[in-house]
Motif scaffolding. Structure first.
Motif, PDB file in Angstrom:
ATOM      1  N   PHE A 394      10.846   1.307   4.757  1.00  8.32           N
ATOM      2  CA  PHE A 394       9.763   0.350   4.563  1.00  8.32           C
ATOM      3  C   PHE A 394       8.512   0.948   5.206  1.00  8.32           C
ATOM      4  O   PHE A 394       8.527   1.323   6.388  1.00  8.32           O
ATOM      5  N   THR A 395       7.416   1.009   4.463  1.00  6.98           N
ATOM      6  CA  THR A 395       6.231   1.710   4.950  1.00  6.98           C
ATOM      7  C   THR A 395       4.990   0.822   4.940  1.00  6.98           C
ATOM      8  O   THR A 395       4.971  -0.241   4.305  1.00  6.98           O
ATOM      9  N   GLY A 396       3.963   1.292   5.641  1.00  7.68           N
ATOM     10  CA  GLY A 396       2.698   0.569   5.655  1.00  7.68           C
ATOM     11  C   GLY A 396       2.754  -0.736   6.407  1.00  7.68           C
ATOM     12  O   GLY A 396       2.012  -1.672   6.096  1.00  7.68           O
ATOM     13  N   ILE A 397       3.611  -0.830   7.443  1.00  7.54           N
ATOM     14  CA  ILE A 397       3.706  -2.044   8.244  1.00  7.54           C
ATOM     15  C   ILE A 397       2.604  -2.012   9.306  1.00  7.54           C
ATOM     16  O   ILE A 397       2.419  -1.013   9.997  1.00  7.54           O
ATOM     17  N   CYS A 398       1.875  -3.099   9.427  1.00 10.47           N
ATOM     18  CA  CYS A 398       0.775  -3.183  10.386  1.00 10.47           C
ATOM     19  C   CYS A 398       0.877  -4.503  11.140  1.00 10.47           C
ATOM     20  O   CYS A 398       0.924  -5.569  10.520  1.00 10.47           O
ATOM     21  N   ILE A 399       0.939  -4.425  12.483  1.00  8.49           N
ATOM     22  CA  ILE A 399       1.022  -5.618  13.332  1.00  8.49           C
ATOM     23  C   ILE A 399      -0.089  -5.524  14.367  1.00  8.49           C
ATOM     24  O   ILE A 399      -0.150  -4.555  15.127  1.00  8.49           O
TER      25      ILE A 399
END
Length: 470
Positions: A394-399
């Protein structure tokens, strides 16, 4: 002068006559409500033999009334009023250019007799029923291939009397999949608003293969241990708005879906352009917002904001598996407050069963561009469990700008991350190494679209209902 006197005499006589006639005119039953569209014709369920004693079956009264009112669909539309009372009924169909209005003191009761629920085919994007291999019982309020349908009230109630269905589910006594409370299929311009839904046999609100859907001001109540009583499930829908809802559920409060394994892939109809805002949820065993697990047609452009989660298993949950195919992408969540949670965030690539054994093991789901920002959580057992797929991370995760207060008995390691990639900024406790901290200067790194989706620009108007009391 004589002519003038004659005119005055006639005028006085006519005025007196009108006064007398007005005293004889029946009092109008009249109220106002807000809806996307108003109607030219009105009727009450009692006009068609409805009896609100909680014992008389009103399926025929509902269907006769709606069939009669359908003649006005091309001539200003119609509305059916459900007055105070307890209206027992089986499943019935609504029609186009139609409003069903449920009074605040009216309760529509779902029949306990399976014979009052017609059996229909499985959804083509699922290939089978959710509870059983075969067909499914039609929902309490059902519609297909419709345009301009409004189901509303001043907080009137739909009671599915689900306990009997839940027991049959637990004991393996179901021949078909349990009914939902409201299901609208293959339709456009749908409003479901200002109602209380309780004790659904299964899912509560299920728009599927539809577009331009508004679900607003809904209260959904079910025992937290009741099986599969999802709140609102937009399924292969485009341009949907869910807002100002309060949900207590035995399953996900909002579950975004688009078909199951090879059936969903073949049908190929995503859920997209979805707005979720001002939602309050309690679901101790499930998610506030779930994406999947049936997402084989794809899920994209989901915008959720101003969410309150209380005593729920997870705040935002992405559920998928090898064989699902499809994608979950362009997900944006901001301003979420969470209190007493097992996980704030949960993603998994190993969730759920398959429709059958014919799924493609090479159909790998894509999860990318998932943005969470401006959130506060308290009394959380574990900050996040983020588990992708080894050969399809899973890519492009931003928190960003997220503070999670851990419970006294929290897990020693607050973040569990495998097969994911992304960034973080301003997150407490510090995320896993797969989400490297970009520093406080990047605290607004995670995006949230500022443009409006078309469904956000649709406005309601003040409509009226009136009829002469006989």
């Amino acid at each position: 002068m004589e002519v003038l006197l004659l005119f005055l005499a006639v005028f006085v006589a006519l005025t007196s006559l009108n006064v007398v006639e007005s005293r004889k005119t029946p009092v109008l039953e009249y109220f106002e409500y807000c809806a996307v569209n108003c109607r030219a014709y009105s009727a009450s369920l009692t006009d068609f033999g409805g009896v609100g004693d909680g014992e008389t079956l009103n399926t025929k009264a509902f269907q006769t009334a709606i069939d009669h009112l359908s003649q006005y669909s091309s001539n200003g539309g119609s509305q059916l009023y459900v007055p105070p009372g307890r209206w027992l009924t089986g499943s019935f169909n609504v029609t186009s250019h139609f409003t069903l209005f449920i009074h605040k003191d009216a309760v529509i009761l779902g029949s306990q007799d399976e014979n009052d629920w017609p059996v229909i085919d499985p959804l083509p994007s699922y290939g089978r029923g959710r509870d059983t291999q075969g067909g499914r019982f039609r929902s309490l309020i059902f519609g297909t291939n419709l345009t301009d349908v409004i189901i509303t009230g001043d907080n009137g109630t739909l009671d599915g009397q689900g306990e009997l269905w839940w027991q049959k589910f637990h004991h393996g006594q179901l021949s078909y999949t349990r009914p939902y409370l409201i299901e609208i299929m293959y339709s456009d311009n749908i409003q479901i608003s200002n109602l209380t839904l309780v004790n659904s046999p299964s899912w509560n609100v299920h728009p599927v293969y539809s577009s331009n859907v508004i679900v607003q001001g809904i209260t959904i109540l079910a025992p937290v241990n009741s099986p599969n009583t999802d709140g609102i499930n937009p399924d292969s829908c485009t341009n949907t708005r869910i807002e100002d809802c309060y949900i207590v559920s035995g399953d996900d409060c909002v579950a975004v879906k688009s078909g199951w394994d090879e059936y969903g892939i073949a049908y190929g109809m995503p859920t997209k352009q979805l707005v979720i805002r001002r939602l309050t949820c309690i679901s101790p065993t499930s998610a506030v917002i779930a994406l999947g697990s049936e997402m084989s047609g794809g899920i994209e452009d989901v915008r959720a904001e101003d969410i309150v989660a209380i005593n729920s298993e997870s705040g935002v949950r992405i559920k998928t598996a090898v064989g699902r195919g499809g994608y979950v992408k362009d997900i944006y969540v901001r301003r979420m407050t969470m209190k007493t949670m097992k996980w704030a965030f949960w993603m998994t690539g190993d969730y759920g069963s398959h429709a059958d054994n014919n799924y493609d093991p090479n159909a790998l789901p894509v999860v990318q561009n998932v943005n969470y920002r401006d959130m506060v959580a308290d009394n959380v057992t574990m900050a996040a469990k983020l588990e992708g797929i080894s050969n399809a991370p899973f890519t492009g995760i931003c928190i960003s700008n997220v503070t999670i207060g851990l419970a006294k008995k929290a897990k020693k390691v607050p973040w569990n991350c495998t097969d994911i990639a992304g960034i973080s900024s301003g997150v407490t406790p510090s995320p896993c190494d797969l989400l490297p901290d970009q520093g406080v200067q990047k605290i607004g790194a995670c995006t949230f679209p500022e443009d409006n989706l078309p469904i956000e620009d649709i406005k309601v108007q003040t409509c009226t209902y009136y009829r002469r009391k006989l």
